[in-house]
Design an enzyme around this catalytic site. Structure first.
Site, mmCIF file in Angstrom:
data_model
loop_
_atom_site.group_PDB
_atom_site.id
_atom_site.type_symbol
_atom_site.label_atom_id
_atom_site.label_comp_id
_atom_site.label_asym_id
_atom_site.label_seq_id
_atom_site.Cartn_x
_atom_site.Cartn_y
_atom_site.Cartn_z
ATOM 1 N N THR A 45 -0.636 3.198 -4.365
ATOM 2 C CA THR A 45 -1.767 3.191 -3.594
ATOM 3 C C THR A 45 -2.540 4.590 -3.940
ATOM 4 O O THR A 45 -1.761 5.600 -3.836
ATOM 5 C CB THR A 45 -1.282 2.941 -2.190
ATOM 6 O OG1 THR A 45 -2.645 2.279 -1.583
ATOM 7 C CG2 THR A 45 -0.893 3.779 -1.324
ATOM 8 N N CYS A 70 -5.489 7.110 6.208
ATOM 9 C CA CYS A 70 -4.449 5.989 6.386
ATOM 10 C C CYS A 70 -3.126 6.665 5.939
ATOM 11 O O CYS A 70 -2.923 7.672 5.517
ATOM 12 C CB CYS A 70 -4.937 5.282 5.136
ATOM 13 S SG CYS A 70 -6.422 4.394 5.458
ATOM 14 N N HIS A 130 -0.293 -0.032 3.119
ATOM 15 C CA HIS A 130 -1.328 1.227 3.276
ATOM 16 C C HIS A 130 -2.086 0.691 4.327
ATOM 17 O O HIS A 130 -3.042 -0.193 4.302
ATOM 18 C CB HIS A 130 -2.008 1.270 1.861
ATOM 19 C CG HIS A 130 -3.363 2.029 1.755
ATOM 20 N ND1 HIS A 130 -3.822 2.539 0.715
ATOM 21 C CD2 HIS A 130 -4.074 2.394 2.835
ATOM 22 C CE1 HIS A 130 -4.866 3.339 1.092
ATOM 23 N NE2 HIS A 130 -4.941 3.164 2.593
#
Length: 161
Positions: free
Chosen positions: A23, A29, A46
């Site tokens: 990711t 995040c 994620h």
């Protein structure tokens, strides 16, 4: 032959050795992995926000720590991971914006990191490594053959945890 599995923002996926799950764009995040070192089944979520209950539009379960980690756990165990052997690693949770102290915007990365640790504790899954905080974005890769979690950031050496 390994497959490259891409996980977008507010997304999750699983793989098995020799897959690599990636990711990009982890700022505030969190990228959270669950991995079984025996079956070599792993997964990555994620997520963007710590708590689905704090938001009315919460239909995307991967967007939130509480619902995203639960779904990831369900999927890796369905794929053959043994819950008792699972280990977790996290990356991200950066403070990406300079804001005044009263604002919640600047602390979302920190709140995401705390939420990851709380849910893992509740689920009885050991957090064995993390690369969180500071003020830069990260791209991460979970290598399902080894369980290594590669963290890449602009102008920084690759870190493996």
């Amino acid at each position: 032959m390994s497959r490259g599995i891409i996980v977008g923002m507010a997304d999750l996926n699983i793989g098995k050795a020799p897959d690599i799950i990636t990711t990009v764009g982890l700022g505030s995040c969190i990228g959270l992995t669950l991995y079984d070192p025996v079956t070599r089944v792993g997964g990555l979520v994620h997520y963007m926000l710590p708590d689905s209950k704090a938001v009315s539009n919460n239909s995307n379960i991967a967007k939130f720590c509480d619902t995203g980690v639960q779904e990831l756990l369900k999927r890796v165990t369905m794929a053959g991971a043994n819950r008792r052997r699972l280990v977790a690693k996290i990356a991200g949770g950066a403070k990406m914006f300079a804001v005044n102290q009263e604002s919640n915007v600047g602390s979302v990365g920190e709140r995401n990191t705390v939420a990851a640790k709380q849910i893992l504790r509740q689920l009885g899954i050991q957090l064995i490594a993390e690369d969180t905080g500071l003020n830069f974005g990260r791209t991460v890769e979970l290598h399902c053959d080894t369980g290594d979690f590669y963290i890449k950031a602009v102008k920084k050496p690759v870190k493996i945890i």
